[in-house]
Motif scaffolding. Structure first.
Motif, PDB file in Angstrom:
ATOM      1  N   GLY A 130       0.735  -1.003   0.028  1.00  0.00           N
ATOM      2  CA  GLY A 130       0.019  -0.206  -0.076  1.00  0.00           C
ATOM      3  C   GLY A 130       1.341   1.248   0.236  1.00  0.00           C
ATOM      4  O   GLY A 130       0.311   2.228  -0.881  1.00  0.00           O
ATOM      5  N   LEU A 131       2.147   1.065   1.050  1.00  0.00           N
ATOM      6  CA  LEU A 131       2.598   2.862   0.718  1.00  0.00           C
ATOM      7  C   LEU A 131       3.364   2.339  -0.417  1.00  0.00           C
ATOM      8  O   LEU A 131       3.881   3.861  -0.772  1.00  0.00           O
ATOM      9  N   SER A 132       4.044   1.906  -1.359  1.00  0.00           N
ATOM     10  CA  SER A 132       4.167   1.864  -2.650  1.00  0.00           C
ATOM     11  C   SER A 132       3.822   2.426  -3.357  1.00  0.00           C
ATOM     12  O   SER A 132       4.089   2.852  -4.567  1.00  0.00           O
ATOM     13  N   VAL A 133       2.337   1.884  -3.448  1.00  0.00           N
ATOM     14  CA  VAL A 133       1.439   2.326  -4.346  1.00  0.00           C
ATOM     15  C   VAL A 133       1.237   4.001  -3.740  1.00  0.00           C
ATOM     16  O   VAL A 133       0.954   4.839  -5.282  1.00  0.00           O
ATOM     17  N   GLY A 160      -3.189   3.374  -1.776  1.00  0.00           N
ATOM     18  CA  GLY A 160      -2.471   3.126  -1.315  1.00  0.00           C
ATOM     19  C   GLY A 160      -2.908   3.298  -0.023  1.00  0.00           C
ATOM     20  O   GLY A 160      -2.140   2.813   1.697  1.00  0.00           O
ATOM     21  N   GLU A 161      -3.034   4.356   0.198  1.00  0.00           N
ATOM     22  CA  GLU A 161      -3.709   4.801   1.909  1.00  0.00           C
ATOM     23  C   GLU A 161      -4.461   3.351   2.227  1.00  0.00           C
ATOM     24  O   GLU A 161      -4.794   3.326   4.446  1.00  0.00           O
ATOM     25  N   ALA A 162      -5.467   2.775   1.966  1.00  0.00           N
ATOM     26  CA  ALA A 162      -5.859   1.800   2.530  1.00  0.00           C
ATOM     27  C   ALA A 162      -5.683   0.747   3.357  1.00  0.00           C
ATOM     28  O   ALA A 162      -5.864   0.432   4.738  1.00  0.00           O
ATOM     29  N   SER A 163      -4.443   0.312   2.968  1.00  0.00           N
ATOM     30  CA  SER A 163      -4.089  -0.434   4.169  1.00  0.00           C
ATOM     31  C   SER A 163      -3.218   0.125   4.908  1.00  0.00           C
ATOM     32  O   SER A 163      -3.389  -0.854   5.871  1.00  0.00           O
ATOM     33  N   PHE A 164      -2.451   0.710   4.735  1.00  0.00           N
ATOM     34  CA  PHE A 164      -2.682   0.918   6.199  1.00  0.00           C
ATOM     35  C   PHE A 164      -3.591   1.679   7.439  1.00  0.00           C
ATOM     36  O   PHE A 164      -3.370   0.706   8.017  1.00  0.00           O
TER      37      PHE A 164
END
Length: 537
Positions: A130-133, A160-164
């Motif tokens: 997620g942070l990579s996206v 990307g923020e969703a995973s975190f």
């Protein structure tokens, strides 16, 4: 099973038979970090806080005048070129509004997906993805060339923020001291108002001096090390999830499900041969992957049903929706209402300053008070209902004041109280469900409060203002919604509630799961855990 029981009666040293069974060997792949590791729970919290700060710094930056800019204007035959994103791409106010909330699309779609994938992919690695996206999408925002290109990039920022946002809180809750769990969550969520405030300042400074594109490029550079960390650091496990990185864990799960009569203590070679046999079997079933997708979807629906039937979770989220409806409209319309009612020339600074200070102090205070009361679900609901009711009453009374200073004093005190909800409300989301449902609980809570809360509140409040054309009355109507939120949370006090933090997950590979439930640091060492596993086999 008989073989397993017989083996329990005759525990053998791992040194004499290092490959005597599959599970003890997996003990060497334990996700628990030794006590000598640099990576400690406090450093985990610090890293997650910095990441959260960067997430909300980005939101504040794109809303700042230095990055967002202004439209091209023409007066008396003289035209003045626009600035920032709005000026460069010649955006009208509607397009500009869509751009500021485009990340919500990616966030709302991807949050449930990442929460479901946490059952089959290591959650720590998902944060890295997620942070990579997020990093790549933010970088591309700086290279965008029109409205649609930057809108798509902003949607990917949300992905990307969703995973975190779905997985960070469960990790923090796993590793926080028992008596300080709500305080740790409060520290994490304190980064939301702080990030917004820093983003306004950062966007203005960078955008005005170097150009709006540089603001996004610097953000990507700052986030890049954390994205790399998610891939190269030894992955952590969430409580209630069996390790997914170990190939042997996957083999064991497959063997147990496909060949239930075979004991797991027949040796490593036999397990590997079973794996080959299973591969041969799979080669004759081309629809296997399709079935796996359907199985994943079926599991998601089952989890969603269990979540929605949980009365504590539903009541908590309903109160959170009503609460967020008001907070979202305050953040958007507050300065304009203050300017209209009290003729504040610096309404942006006044409302921004109050929100930042009260957001930080109130969020921290809420977590500390709940821990002092003893962090239970029932106590969390008591704190939620009381602070929201009194805080809402203060905010309501503030808008009745004719004096600007009286309004600011009472409104600040009210916001201090209503922001105290952040730690307790997320504590309930994490502890009212079994460990394996916590990522989905956080994801669906996020989705619900945005879809039914702050996303529709701003246009609805604007519609009310268009009808009555009186900002004081509009603000009073909006503020009354705090009272239904307090009432809903008050109902939660009387609901039967059980803290399910230590409840076993649905996985049946018991020794594997005990490995996954270990926190970042324990009293014992990894070797103790491994020897304990050997005795259980």
């Amino acid at each position: 099973m008989a073989q397993q029981q017989e083996h329990e009666g005759k525990p053998e040293s791992s040194s004499s038979q290092p490959e005597s069974s599959l599970e003890p060997d997996m003990g060497t792949k334990s996700t628990m970090i030794p006590s000598t590791s640099w990576f400690t729970p406090k450093r985990l919290l610090a890293i997650f806080c910095v990441i959260n700060l960067l997430n909300y710094l980005d939101r504040g930056a794109i809303a700042s005048n230095g990055v967002n800019g202004s439209q091209r204007t023409c007066e008396g035959g003289t035209c003045k070129s626009g600035t920032g994103i709005q000026g460069d791409f010649n955006l009208n106010n509607f397009e500009d509004g869509v751009l500021s909330s485009a990340f919500m699309v990616g966030l709302l779609v991807a949050s449930p997906i990442f929460a479901s994938l946490a059952k089959s992919v290591n959650p720590f690695r998902l944060i890295g993805v997620g942070l990579s996206v997020w990093t790549l999408a933010t970088l591309c925002c700086g290279f965008s060339f029109n409205f649609w290109s930057i809108a798509v990039c902003r949607m990917l920022v949300g992905v990307g923020e969703a995973s975190f946002m779905s997985l960070a809180a469960p990790f923090i809750d796993d590793n926080a001291p028992v008596s300080q769990k709500t305080a740790w969550l409060a520290i994490f969520y304190m980064c939301i108002p702080a990030g917004y405030a820093i983003g306004y300042i950062y966007g203005g400074l960078v955008g005005n001096h170097f150009g709006w594109r540089y603001a996004f490029w610097v953000e990507a550079i700052l986030m890049f090390p954390f994205a790399i960390l998610g891939f190269f650091m030894k992955p952590l496990q969430l409580k209630g999830f069996a390790p997914t990185d170990s190939e042997k864990a996957l083999i064991l799960e497959t063997v147990v499900s496909e060949v239930p009569d075979v004991g797991v203590s027949n040796g490593k070679d036999e397990a590997l041969s079973l794996k080959e046999e299973f591969r041969d079997k799979s080669s004759h079933e081309p629809s296997r992957s399709k079935c796996a997708i359907l199985d994943q979807f079926s599991r998601f629906l089952k989890d969603m049903k269990e979540l929605l039937l949980d009365k504590v979770f539903v009541v908590n989220v309903l109160g959170y929706i009503a609460y967020n409806f008001v907070i979202g409209a305050y953040s958007y319309w507050g300065p304009k209402a203050g300017y209209s009612i009290y003729n504040m020339t610096n309404a942006d600074m006044m409302f921004g300053g109050i929100t930042v200070v009260c957001g930080i102090l109130g969020t921290l205070a809420g977590g500390l008070v709940l821990d002092f009361m003893t962090n239970t679900i029932s106590n969390a609901f008591k704190l939620l209902s009381l602070t929201t009711f009194i805080g809402g009453a203060c905010c309501f009374g503030a808008f009745l004041f004719k004096s600007e200073y009286g309004f600011l004093a009472l409104f600040a005190f009210g916001e201090l109280l209503v922001f105290a909800t952040q730690g307790p409300v997320n504590y309930v989301c994490l502890h009212c469900v079994k460990p394996s449902l916590r990522p989905l609980s956080m994801a669906m809570s996020t989705v619900a409060i945005h879809i039914f809360g702050d996303v529709p509140s701003s246009p609805l409040v604007g519609l009310i203002q268009d009808k009555i054309n009186n900002w004081r009355t509009t603000a009073l109507i909006l503020t009354t919604i705090f009272f239904p939120a307090a009432a809903i949370w008050f109902i939660g006090i009387f609901l039967p509630s059980v803290d399910r933090f230590n409840e076993d997950s649905e996985h049946e590979v018991s020794s594997v799961e005990r490995t996954s439930t270990a926190p970042l640091l324990e009293e014992g060492t990894a070797e103790t855990s491994a020897s304990g596993q050997s005795q259980e086999c």
